[in-house]
Design an enzyme around this catalytic site. Sequence first.
Site, PDB file in Angstrom:
ATOM      1  N   CYS A 258      46.926  39.482  24.923  1.00 55.22           N
ATOM      2  CA  CYS A 258      45.991  39.831  25.992  1.00 55.22           C
ATOM      3  C   CYS A 258      45.861  41.354  26.120  1.00 55.22           C
ATOM      4  O   CYS A 258      46.857  42.042  26.346  1.00 55.22           O
ATOM      5  CB  CYS A 258      46.474  39.246  27.316  1.00 55.22           C
TER       6      CYS A 258
ATOM      7  N   GLU B  58      46.993  42.243  38.498  1.00 57.29           N
ATOM      8  CA  GLU B  58      45.803  42.999  38.072  1.00 57.29           C
ATOM      9  C   GLU B  58      46.277  44.220  37.268  1.00 57.29           C
ATOM     10  O   GLU B  58      47.102  45.001  37.736  1.00 57.29           O
ATOM     11  CB  GLU B  58      44.902  43.429  39.237  1.00 57.29           C
ATOM     12  N   SER B  59      45.729  44.377  36.074  1.00 60.92           N
ATOM     13  CA  SER B  59      46.273  45.358  35.122  1.00 60.92           C
ATOM     14  C   SER B  59      46.302  46.775  35.669  1.00 60.92           C
ATOM     15  O   SER B  59      47.329  47.462  35.589  1.00 60.92           O
ATOM     16  CB  SER B  59      45.505  45.309  33.799  1.00 60.92           C
TER      17      SER B  59
ATOM     18  N   LYS C 220      49.129  26.514  32.254  1.00 60.88           N
ATOM     19  CA  LYS C 220      50.024  27.384  33.032  1.00 60.88           C
ATOM     20  C   LYS C 220      51.062  26.596  33.827  1.00 60.88           C
ATOM     21  O   LYS C 220      50.750  25.559  34.414  1.00 60.88           O
ATOM     22  CB  LYS C 220      49.192  28.250  33.987  1.00 60.88           C
TER      23      LYS C 220
END
Length: 239
Positions: free
Chosen positions: A30, A83-84, A57
Site C-alpha cells: 500500500c 490516515e497517512s 479484515k
Amino acid sequence: MSSQKSFAKGSTAPGPVAQGSVRLYSMRFCPFAQRTRLVLTAKGIKHDIVNINLKDKPDWFLEKNPLGLVPTLETPSGQVIYESLITCEYLDEVYANNKLLPADPYEKAQQKMMLEHFSKVTPYFYKIPMGRRNGDDVSALEGELKEKLSKSNQHLEKTKSNFFAGNSITMIDYMMWPWFERLELLELKHCMDGSPALQKWTECMLEDPTVKDTKHSLDTYKAFYKTYMEGKPNYDYGL
C-alpha cells in the site's frame, strides 16, 4: 519492512504494543502505508508492523479503526491514529529526533500546500491503468498527468535543489515518493519525459537508505499487482 503474513478475519489479535515502541497496521504494497513506514524508518522509531488482509479484515482491527484503512498507528497506551498524513505528522511531533517537517510555520504550510496539489495527481495512477485494462483510450489522461508532473519539475528547477524543500529530504519528499516508485510498474514512466529535474529527484530518492529499506523490487510489485488486478490480491506474495 515486516515479513509477517497478513492477519485476516477470524485471526487472533496480536498482543499489546510494547512499551517504548509503536505499532503500525499496514499492508506491504500500500503506497499510503508506505508513507508511514518511510517516516518510521527515517526517524529511527522503534516499531513493529502488523499486516492486514484488506479484502478480509479482522473484526479486532475494525474495532481499532472503523474505517478499516491502513496505515493505522497504535501506542502502548492504546491510542489509535489513522490516515497517512495524520500518522506521519503525529510521528514527527512526538519523536523530536530527525525532524522531517520544518519548524517555521510558513515553510510547513508550503509543504502542506504542495501535498494538496499532489493529491490531485495521485488519482491518475489508478485511473490510467484501469482505463487501459478496460480498453479505453488513455492518451488524454496520460497527457494530463504529464502536465501535472511538469509543474513539479518546474518547482525543482525554480529552487535549483535536489529535493522539494531544499537539498535534503524532508516530509514532502517521502509523502510523494510511493507513487513515483510505482511509475515503472504502472507503465507511466514516460509521463516524466521532458521533466529532467523531476527525473533527477527520483534518482536522488533511490539513493536514500530509507527508500531502499522500504521498497520492493519491480518483479515483486508486478507479481502482486497481477493478483490485485485479477481481484484476488496476494498480500503475502514473496513471504
